[in-house]
Design an enzyme around this catalytic site. Structure first.
Site, PDB file in Angstrom:
ATOM      1  N   SER A 138      31.864  53.444  24.109  1.00 35.30           N
ATOM      2  CA  SER A 138      32.519  54.702  24.485  1.00 35.30           C
ATOM      3  C   SER A 138      31.476  55.668  25.027  1.00 35.30           C
ATOM      4  O   SER A 138      30.316  55.656  24.586  1.00 35.30           O
ATOM      5  CB  SER A 138      33.191  55.339  23.259  1.00 35.30           C
ATOM      6  OG  SER A 138      33.651  56.650  23.576  1.00 35.30           O
ATOM      7  N   TYR A 152      32.836  58.151  14.529  1.00 36.95           N
ATOM      8  CA  TYR A 152      33.278  57.233  15.594  1.00 36.95           C
ATOM      9  C   TYR A 152      32.207  57.116  16.679  1.00 36.95           C
ATOM     10  O   TYR A 152      31.855  56.013  17.109  1.00 36.95           O
ATOM     11  CB  TYR A 152      34.594  57.763  16.180  1.00 36.95           C
ATOM     12  CG  TYR A 152      35.039  57.108  17.465  1.00 36.95           C
ATOM     13  CD1 TYR A 152      35.770  55.930  17.455  1.00 36.95           C
ATOM     14  CD2 TYR A 152      34.736  57.692  18.703  1.00 36.95           C
ATOM     15  CE1 TYR A 152      36.191  55.340  18.638  1.00 36.95           C
ATOM     16  CE2 TYR A 152      35.148  57.108  19.888  1.00 36.95           C
ATOM     17  CZ  TYR A 152      35.868  55.935  19.853  1.00 36.95           C
ATOM     18  OH  TYR A 152      36.270  55.353  21.034  1.00 36.95           O
TER      19      TYR A 152
HETATM   20  P1  NAP Z   1      44.624  51.743  21.073  1.00 41.31           P
HETATM   21  O1  NAP Z   1      45.523  52.049  22.233  1.00 41.31           O
HETATM   22  O2  NAP Z   1      44.719  52.575  19.834  1.00 41.31           O
HETATM   23  O3  NAP Z   1      44.800  50.194  20.713  1.00 41.31           O
HETATM   24  C1  NAP Z   1      44.054  49.679  19.651  1.00 41.31           C
HETATM   25  C2  NAP Z   1      44.208  48.181  19.605  1.00 41.31           C
HETATM   26  O4  NAP Z   1      43.306  47.665  18.616  1.00 41.31           O
HETATM   27  C3  NAP Z   1      45.593  47.720  19.187  1.00 41.31           C
HETATM   28  O5  NAP Z   1      45.841  46.492  19.823  1.00 41.31           O
HETATM   29  C4  NAP Z   1      45.434  47.530  17.670  1.00 41.31           C
HETATM   30  O6  NAP Z   1      46.363  46.611  17.116  1.00 41.31           O
HETATM   31  C5  NAP Z   1      44.039  46.966  17.640  1.00 41.31           C
HETATM   32  N1  NAP Z   1      43.335  47.133  16.352  1.00 41.31           N
HETATM   33  C6  NAP Z   1      43.047  48.272  15.690  1.00 41.31           C
HETATM   34  N2  NAP Z   1      42.356  48.012  14.577  1.00 41.31           N
HETATM   35  C7  NAP Z   1      42.232  46.665  14.515  1.00 41.31           C
HETATM   36  C8  NAP Z   1      41.648  45.770  13.583  1.00 41.31           C
HETATM   37  N3  NAP Z   1      41.036  46.219  12.470  1.00 41.31           N
HETATM   38  N4  NAP Z   1      41.702  44.437  13.849  1.00 41.31           N
HETATM   39  C9  NAP Z   1      42.316  43.978  14.959  1.00 41.31           C
HETATM   40  N5  NAP Z   1      42.884  44.772  15.874  1.00 41.31           N
HETATM   41  C10 NAP Z   1      42.853  46.100  15.645  1.00 41.31           C
HETATM   42  O7  NAP Z   1      43.088  51.821  21.511  1.00 41.31           O
HETATM   43  P2  NAP Z   1      42.388  51.997  22.960  1.00 41.31           P
HETATM   44  O8  NAP Z   1      42.346  53.446  23.269  1.00 41.31           O
HETATM   45  O9  NAP Z   1      42.920  51.023  23.918  1.00 41.31           O
HETATM   46  O10 NAP Z   1      40.892  51.610  22.548  1.00 41.31           O
HETATM   47  C11 NAP Z   1      40.352  50.313  22.731  1.00 41.31           C
HETATM   48  C12 NAP Z   1      38.848  50.428  22.609  1.00 41.31           C
HETATM   49  O11 NAP Z   1      38.386  51.354  23.586  1.00 41.31           O
HETATM   50  C13 NAP Z   1      38.365  50.969  21.261  1.00 41.31           C
HETATM   51  O12 NAP Z   1      37.194  50.292  20.874  1.00 41.31           O
HETATM   52  C14 NAP Z   1      38.062  52.420  21.567  1.00 41.31           C
HETATM   53  O13 NAP Z   1      37.085  52.940  20.705  1.00 41.31           O
HETATM   54  C15 NAP Z   1      37.558  52.310  22.995  1.00 41.31           C
HETATM   55  N6  NAP Z   1      37.627  53.570  23.742  1.00 41.31           N
HETATM   56  C16 NAP Z   1      38.820  54.169  24.006  1.00 41.31           C
HETATM   57  C17 NAP Z   1      38.818  55.362  24.718  1.00 41.31           C
HETATM   58  C18 NAP Z   1      40.087  56.099  25.053  1.00 41.31           C
HETATM   59  O14 NAP Z   1      40.021  57.243  25.538  1.00 41.31           O
HETATM   60  N7  NAP Z   1      41.251  55.524  24.852  1.00 41.31           N
HETATM   61  C19 NAP Z   1      37.617  55.936  25.146  1.00 41.31           C
HETATM   62  C20 NAP Z   1      36.429  55.287  24.847  1.00 41.31           C
HETATM   63  C21 NAP Z   1      36.445  54.102  24.149  1.00 41.31           C
HETATM   64  P3  NAP Z   1      47.697  47.154  16.338  1.00 41.31           P
HETATM   65  O15 NAP Z   1      48.594  47.740  17.399  1.00 41.31           O
HETATM   66  O16 NAP Z   1      48.287  45.946  15.716  1.00 41.31           O
HETATM   67  O17 NAP Z   1      47.223  48.193  15.374  1.00 41.31           O
END
Ligand code: NAP
Length: 243
Positions: A138, A152
């Site tokens: 991130s 985080y």
């Molecule tokens: P999201 O929409 O909240 O989706 C999270 C995903 O991870 C879901 O498929 C969830 O499954 C799964 N998950 C959560 N905890 C888990 C665990 N312990 N074991 C297995 N699966 C798990 O998240 P996102 O925003 O796409 O983020 C994805 C990655 O990008 C993360 O690492 C996040 O830190 C990074 N990121 C995101 C952003 C942003 O702005 N969105 C920015 C920088 C970095 P369930 O639905 O079954 O819970």
């Protein structure tokens, strides 16, 4: 293998990977319907995908997850370490040990455990034929997320260090390890912080003055996985609108 492949950045990555010809394992933790919907969409497009529930913070779950892939999809060629969490926005002086353990165990421990399983399968030292790992870090690792979630951000700092260290460790074993650092991306994760519309509030602080889309992150991930990135390892692509 895309951990957390059922929603957000992981789902976009799984769909694009399938379009590029990968047979995809979509890992998720709890929300089965979302994972099944991604599988269905991939299959409707003529691709191959399976959904597997496993908590990446659990060593037993991770072992089972990779065993399912061995059995159902064949030799692992690519891992996208993407499953990550954050919790309610607060200052460091309000955080308790339980929260810190949850964040670090999932965001750091989960990436290590999945990377371990991938290296055991892909490394030429273990009889594999090589492969690629992309860690979803991130922009927070550079910015620190003050007043929101320094825990985080720190976990993503650890992901950056894992990326550099593991890349160098396995560089002669056919495995490349890189990372993307997304910025403000429209996904569900912001609701976990207590502010579903967070991207709208903060997007103007990015030079491009807009939020990003999961597909825009997926393109960078798929490039790093591809042979077009053959001479890149231990490096980062910021997908942050210039921030
Ligand atoms: P999201 O929409 O909240 O989706 C999270 C995903 O991870 C879901 O498929 C969830 O499954 C799964 N998950 C959560 N905890 C888990 C665990 N312990 N074991 C297995 N699966 C798990 O998240 P996102 O925003 O796409 O983020 C994805 C990655 O990008 C993360 O690492 C996040 O830190 C990074 N990121 C995101 C952003 C942003 O702005 N969105 C920015 C920088 C970095 P369930 O639905 O079954 O819970």
């Amino acid at each position: 293998m895309v951990t957390g492949g059922s929603r957000g950045i992981g789902a976009a990555t799984a769909r694009l990977a399938a379009q590029r010809g990968y047979a995809v394992c979509i890992n998720y933790r709890a929300q089965r319907a979302a994972a099944d919907a991604v599988v269905q969409r991939i299959e409707e497009g003529g691709g191959t995908a399976i959904a597997v529930a496993a908590d990446v913070a659990s060593e037993a779950d991770v072992a089972r997850l990779f065993a399912v892939v061995d059995r159902e999809l064949g030799p692992l060629t690519a891992l996208v370490n993407n499953a990550g969490i954050l919790e309610a926005q607060m200052r460091v002086d309000e955080m308790d040990a339980g929260r810190l353990a949850r964040i670090f165990t999932t965001n750091i421990g989960g990436y290590f455990l999945c990377a371990r399983e991938a290296v055991r399968r892909m490394s030429t030292q273990h009889g594999g034929v090589g492969g690629a790992i992309v860690n979803v870090s991130s922009g927070a690792s550079r910015l620190g997320s003050p007043g929101e979630y320094v825990d985080y951000a720190a976990s993503k700092g650890a992901v950056d260090t894992l990326t550099i260290g593991l890349a160098r460790e396995v560089a002669t074993e056919g495995i490349r390890v890189n990372a993307v650092r997304p910025g403000f991306i429209y996904t569900d994760i912001h609701a976990s912080g207590g502010e579903p519309e967070r991207v709208e509030r903060v997007k103007h602080t990015a030079p491009m003055q807009r939020g990003g889309y999961a597909d825009e992150v997926a393109y960078a991930i798929l490039w790093l996985l591809s042979d077009e990135a053959a001479y890149s390892t231990g490096t980062f692509i910021d997908v942050t609108g210039g921030k």
